[in-house]
Write an enzyme that holds these catalytic residues in place. Structure first.
Site: not given
Ligand code: UD1
Length: 423
Positions: A22-23, A117, A306, A398
Site C-alpha cells: 500500500k505504502n 487522526c 506499523d 484500507r
C-alpha cells in the site's frame, strides 16, 4: 458495515501470497501526475486506500483503467483540477502526496489540511516548509492549503527536522520538477522511498542517495510515463509472521522481500520463532510459547511502528514481561484497551507499554480504531479461546487485501459478517 469473527485457537499452517505494498502504491499513483502520458502499474493491491487515490486522480482528470486483477493504467495526459477535497483527505491522509507532483507540473495545488487522526496529530508542516524552501507560496484558508509557484520551483537544501516518510516522498517528487539541485537531509530511508526514487529515475529524473539520509535530486529533467511493479508489502508480511508466532504455526510467505523486514525478523527470532528465508520468500515457525522482549519503534531500518500493535498481540501471551516503546507516533496504543478486554495485562506509561504475558487470551467483542490496530486484534483473536468479533473493519480494508480469505486458507476459523449493531 462488516465485522470479522474469529473462533480462535487453531494452529496456522500453509502458504500465503503477499500483495503489493500500500505504502509504495500510493506514492506511485501520485508520481503519475508529474508528466503527461500513460503509465502502467502492476502488482497493485486491491485496497480501499488505492481506490481512494484512484478516485482522487480521476477527479483531477486522469483516465484510469483496470488492465488485469492487479494492473492499473493511469493516463495523465490531461489534468484539469489541482484540488483535493476534505472528504478525500479525511478518508486518507496520504492524499497529501499529490501536493508535490501537482506543484511541480501545474505550478499550483490546493488541498484540504489533514486533521488529527486516531494515532496522533500527524501534521504536514515539514512538507509545507520544504515546498516554501523551493520557492512556493503557501497560504492557509478555510482549512485548505493553497500552494503556488507561478515561476516554477527552484532547487534548495532542505533539512527535515523529523524523519518523515510521505514528507520525503512529496519533496522528492516536487524536486524533480524544480530548476537546479535539491538536497534532502535527514530523509526517510524506508524501502518505499527507494522504490519511488527508482520509479522517478525510470521516468527520466536524476535522484541519488535514496535509502540513505541524504537524497540529491537534480531537477528539470524531461520525464516520461513508465511501467512499474509495486514492491511487496512488508507490513502485510510482518502481520502474517505475527499470526504464525501467536498460533505456534508454520507459514511460508511467498512473493515478499525478507530484506525489508530485518528488524521484525530479528525480534521474532528473539521471541522464539524459527525463520528461514530466500530472496522472495520466508518460512516461519512459531514457538510453543513466546519469550518476552524489548522493542522500540523508530524510522527504518529500526523496528517499524506499523508492526508495533501486531507484535504486542504476540507478546501479550509471552512467558514474562515485555517493554514496548513507541517513538514515532504519540498516540499509537489505541489497541491496548481492546486487548485488555480479551484478557491481556498491559500497563501504559507515556510512550512505554509494559506487556505482562498471560497464559491465554479469551475472545471478546472489540472495536478497531485504526488500520494496524485492527490487524493486531485479528492476530490476538487467532490465539484467543472462543469467539472474537472485530468490529469497524473498514480500517482493515484500507490496508489488507482479503485478509480473512488468506487466513482461512491456512487453517484459521475466520469469517466476515455484516455487523448490524450501530457504531
Ligand atoms: C508513513 C506511512 C505510515 C507509517 C509512517 C511511519 C505511508 C502512506 N504511510 O506515514 O504507514 O506509519 O510513515 O513509518 O507511507 N511529522 C510531523 N510533521 C510533518 C510530517 C510528519 O511532525 O510534516 C511527524 C508525524 O506526526 C510522526 C512522525 O513525524 O510523529 C513520522 O511521520 P511520517 O513518517 O510523516 O508518517 P507518514 O508519512 O504520514
Amino acid at each position: 458495515m462488516d465485522k470479522i469473527v474469529i473462533d480462535g485457537g487453531r494452529r496456522l499452517e500453509g502458504e500465503i501470497c503477499i500483495a503489493g505494498a500500500k505504502n509504495a502504491a500510493l506514492p506511485a499513483f501520485a508520481a503519475t501526475i508529474l508528466c503527461p502520458g500513460k503509465f502502467l502499474l502492476t502488482n497493485v493491491p486491491n485496497l480501499k486506500d488505492v481506490d481512494t487515490i484512484i478516485a482522487l486522480l480521476k477527479e483531477m482528470g486522469a483516465v484510469i483503467n483496470k488492465e488485469g486483477p492487479n494492473a492499473v493504467s493511469v493516463d495523465t495526459e490531461r489534468l484539469a483540477h489541482c484540488e483535493v477535497s476534505y472528504d478525500l483527505v479525511r478518508t486518507m491522509r496520504a492524499s497529501c502526496l499529490v501536493l508535490g507532483p501537482l506543484l511541480a507540473r501545474m505550478g499550483k495545488s490546493r488541498i484540504s489540511l489533514p486533521g488529527g487522526c486516531a494515532i496522533g496529530e500527524r501534521p504536514i508542516n515539514l512538507h509545507l516548509k520544504g515546498f516554501q524552501g523551493m520557492g512556493a507560496n503557501i497560504t492557509l484558508e478555510e482549512g485548505y492549503v493553497n500552494a503556488d509557484a507561478p515561476d516554477g520551483l527552484v532547487g534548495h537544501k532542505i533539512y527535515l527536522d523529523l524523519v518523515t516518510v510521505t514528507g520525503t516522498e512529496n519533496l522528492m517528487m516536487a524536486a524533480t520538477g524544480a530548476k537546479g539541485t535539491t538536497i534532502l537531509e535527514n530523509a526517510a530511508r524506508e524501502p518505499e522511498v527507494v522504490f519511488l526514487a527508482d520509479m522517478l529515475n525510470k521516468m527520466g529524473a536524476d535522484v541519488h542517495g535514496a535509502g540513505t539520509d541524504k537524497i540529491t535530486i537534480n531537477g528539470g529533467k524531461p520525464l516520461k510515463a513508465v511501467e512499474m511493479e509495486i514492491i511487496p508489502d512488508r507490513v502485510e508480511t510482518g502481520t502474517f509472521m505475527a499470526a504464525a508466532a501467536i498460533t505456534a504455526g508454520q507459514l511460508k510467505l511467498v512473493g515478499c522481500n525478507p530484506a525489508h523486514l530485518e528488524a521484525v525478523t530479528m525480534k521474532l527470532a528473539e521471541i522464539g520463532c524459527k525463520i528461514t528465508e530466500g530472496s522472495d520468500w520466508l518460512e516461519i515457525t512459531g514457538p510453543a510459547r513466546p519469550k518476552p522482549v524489548e522493542i522500540e519503534t523508530n524510522p527504518y531500518p529500526s523496528f517499524p511502528t506499523d508492526m508495533q500493535a501486531q507484535v504486542m498481540a504476540v507478546l501479550s501471551v509471552a512467558d514474562g514481561t515485555s517493554v514496548i516503546t513507541e517513538s514515532v507516533f504519540e498516540n499509537r496504543y489505541m489497541h491496548v484497551a481492546e486487548m485488555r478486554r480479551m484478557g491481556a495485562n498491559i500497563l501504559l506509561k507515556g510512550r512505554n507499554a509494559f506487556v505482562h504475558g498471560v497464559g491465554s487470551l479469551s475472545g471478546a467483542q472489540v472495536m478497531a480504531t485504526d488500520l494496524r490496530a485492527s490487524a493486531s486484534l485479528i492476530v490476538a483473536g487467532l490465539a484467543a479461546k472462543g469467539k472474537t468479533h472485530v468490529r469497524r473493519v473498514y480500517h482493515l480494508d484500507r490496508g489488507y487485501e482479503r485478509i480473512e480469505e488468506k487466513l482461512r486458507m491456512v487453517g484459521a476459523n475466520i469469517e466476515r459478517k455484516p455487523d448490524r449493531k450501530r457504531d
